[in-house]
Design an enzyme around this catalytic site. Structure first.
Site, PDB file in Angstrom:
ATOM      1  N   GLY A 123       0.830  -1.205   0.000  1.00  0.00           N
ATOM      2  CA  GLY A 123       0.000   0.000   0.000  1.00  0.00           C
ATOM      3  C   GLY A 123       0.862   1.253   0.000  1.00  0.00           C
TER       4      GLY A 123
ATOM      5  N   ASP B 273       0.114  -0.233  13.104  1.00  0.00           N
ATOM      6  CA  ASP B 273       0.676  -1.527  12.697  1.00  0.00           C
ATOM      7  C   ASP B 273       0.912  -2.468  13.881  1.00  0.00           C
ATOM      8  OD1 ASP B 273       0.651  -0.830  10.044  1.00  0.00           O
ATOM      9  OD2 ASP B 273       2.703  -0.070  10.055  1.00  0.00           O
TER      10      ASP B 273
HETATM   11  C1  S3P Z   1       2.767   3.658   6.494  1.00  0.00           C
HETATM   12  C2  S3P Z   1       1.657   4.213   7.042  1.00  0.00           C
HETATM   13  C3  S3P Z   1       0.595   3.422   7.666  1.00  0.00           C
HETATM   14  C4  S3P Z   1       1.075   2.016   8.005  1.00  0.00           C
HETATM   15  C5  S3P Z   1       1.852   1.383   6.897  1.00  0.00           C
HETATM   16  C6  S3P Z   1       3.058   2.229   6.535  1.00  0.00           C
HETATM   17  C7  S3P Z   1       3.735   4.558   5.828  1.00  0.00           C
HETATM   18  O1  S3P Z   1      -0.488   3.359   6.772  1.00  0.00           O
HETATM   19  O2  S3P Z   1      -0.019   1.200   8.357  1.00  0.00           O
HETATM   20  O3  S3P Z   1       2.324   0.093   7.278  1.00  0.00           O
HETATM   21  O4  S3P Z   1       4.876   4.132   5.567  1.00  0.00           O
HETATM   22  O5  S3P Z   1       3.374   5.709   5.578  1.00  0.00           O
HETATM   23  P1  S3P Z   1      -1.629   4.515   6.799  1.00  0.00           P
HETATM   24  O6  S3P Z   1      -0.939   5.799   6.818  1.00  0.00           O
HETATM   25  O7  S3P Z   1      -2.434   4.362   5.542  1.00  0.00           O
HETATM   26  O8  S3P Z   1      -2.422   4.224   8.033  1.00  0.00           O
END
Ligand code: S3P
Length: 429
Positions: A86, A312
């Site tokens: 993501g 996380d």
């Molecule tokens: C992350 C932000 C978080 C986290 C992901 C890594 C990042 O997601 O859960 O593992 O590196 O910016 P969200 O910002 O969508 O909550």
């Protein structure tokens, strides 16, 4: 009974590794990156940057990135595959949006079910043209544009990924981009930009709101980056040491960014014997050692206002809660539904399966700690989610290895050395 003993250096931080690669690709000149996390997610970002024309090579343990500037991505010949990541998809969407190129973004089955409109709705308002599957998902095609509009964005969801995507876009936008967050989130992008001497403003508004003001386009001069160790990866061993009797461990050079170590505060509130020794700064991030020993834990209530800083760590906090006396309630977990798996469901299903009392109501999760014995093997369903697989691998140590995680391979997404490091800490006598 097994216990944890000894000293361990955890692998590099995942969030910082993505950003180190992306920002060095958007710098001018050569960057040496050390302690980069070589996990599947980070490699997805690396491969995409190469497809966008950035030269990246490995020399012994150091990665060399030859940056092309904030306006230097070239149109890729093939779709950009974000795999399971993501962070790759959202950050790279922002990064390419203000370059005049067309890109197709694809991902694996899990990523193709995760929302992308949370980023694309902002990029579209600025002028990027985006064709997106069912209004929200990958695959998507983005036509980036050098004259995206400088605008004011209000981010409603607490997400460091949305904020970071907009910051990366703004680096090549002419004029003032303002990004307002109603809930503060992890701030690695801002810290790394400061380390790289990028001139932007960070303002604190009322009700804990923040405003980031950028005046692009920027030219970033490359600067070597060292990645500190990942506190989220450390959290598995922290909880392991707390719940395995007679354990005592030291985890070295962990990144101590306040937006990442809220889980330590919660575990201390639960009665965890945890000492933090801050020692230095690495590329804008505080770093130090964490010393943990076995502790009798008690249940606590975790308010929803903490959720952006624990995002996380809920799976492994749930494991700690199973061993605590009384009830632990975790509130406001809605964003967990949008991770690599629906983590509320993944935690609930597996805890119920092993015989722990757990309740779920309106995105709040309550876990009732209790001593149980497990006599025959139980299959743990990871839902191909690395953090679920690692969390239950830790609980497994307490239950004579009777919990069989169905897919341990998914751990490579964030922590390929997890098993090796686990074995380094395990002591039998
Ligand atoms: C992350 C932000 C978080 C986290 C992901 C890594 C990042 O997601 O859960 O593992 O590196 O910016 P969200 O910002 O969508 O909550």
């Amino acid at each position: 009974m097994l216990k944890f003993r000894g000293t361990l250096e955890i692998s590099g931080d995942k969030s910082v590794s993505h950003r180190a690669l992306i920002l060095s690709a958007m710098s001018t000149g050569k960057t040496k990156i050390t302690n980069l996390l070589e996990s599947e997610d980070v490699m997805s970002t690396l491969k995409i940057l190469k497809k966008l024309g950035v030269k990246i090579k490995k020399k012994e343990k150091t990665w060399l990135v030859y940056g092309n500037g904030t306006n230097g991505f070239i149109e890729p010949d093939n779709p950009l595959n974000c795999g399971n990541s993501g962070t790759t998809a959202r950050l790279m969407l922002g990064a390419v949006s203000s370059n005049p190129i067309n890109c197709t973004f694809v991902g694996d089955a899990s990523l193709s079910k995760r929302s992308m409109s949370r980023v694309t709705e902002h990029l579209e308002k600025m002028g990027a043209v985006i064709h997106i599957t069912k209004k929200d998902y990958l695959p998507l095609i983005i036509a980036g544009n050098e004259s995206l509009l400088p605008m004011k964005h209000k981010i409603r969801k607490a997400s460091a990924q949305i904020k970071s995507a907009l910051i990366l876009a703004a680096l090549n936008i002419h004029g003032t981009t303002e990004i307002i967050e109603s809930t503060p989130t992890r701030d690695h992008t801002e810290r790394l930009l400061k380390f790289l001497n990028v001139d932007f403003k960070l303002l604190k508004l009322k009700n804990k709101m923040t405003k980031i003001q950028l005046n692009g386009p920027y030219e970033i001069r490359s600067k070597n980056i060292k990645v500190a160790s990942d506190p989220s990866s450390a959290s598995f061993f922290v909880v392991g040491a707390l719940i395995l009797p007679r354990s005592k461990i030291k985890l070295k050079n962990i990144m101590l960014n306040p937006s990442r170590i809220a889980f330590l505060k919660i575990l201390k509130r639960m009665g965890g014997k945890i000492k933090i020794e801050k020692s230095k700064k690495i590329c804008g991030e505080d770093v130090g050692d964490i010393i943990v020993e076995y502790s009798k834990l008690k249940g606590v209530s975790i308010p929803s206002s903490d959720s952006a800083f624990l995002i996380d760590e809920y799976p492994i906090l749930s494991i700690a809660a199973t061993q605590a006396k009384g009830k632990t309630t975790m509130k406001g977990l809605n964003e967990l539904r949008h991770k690599e798996s629906d983590r509320i469901k993944s935690i609930f299903y597996n805890l119920k399966k092993i015989g722990i009392d757990v309740e779920e109501k309106n995105d709040n999760l309550s876990i009732f700690g209790k001593k149980i014995t497990i006599k025959k093997n139980i299959i743990i369903k990871s839902y191909n989610d690395h953090r679920i697989a690692m969390s239950f691998s830790i609980l497994n140590l307490l239950y004579n290895m009777k919990l069989k995680v169905d897919n341990k391979k998914c751990i490579n997404i964030s922590y390929p050395d997890f098993e090796k490091h686990l074995n380094q800490l395990i002591s039998k006598n």
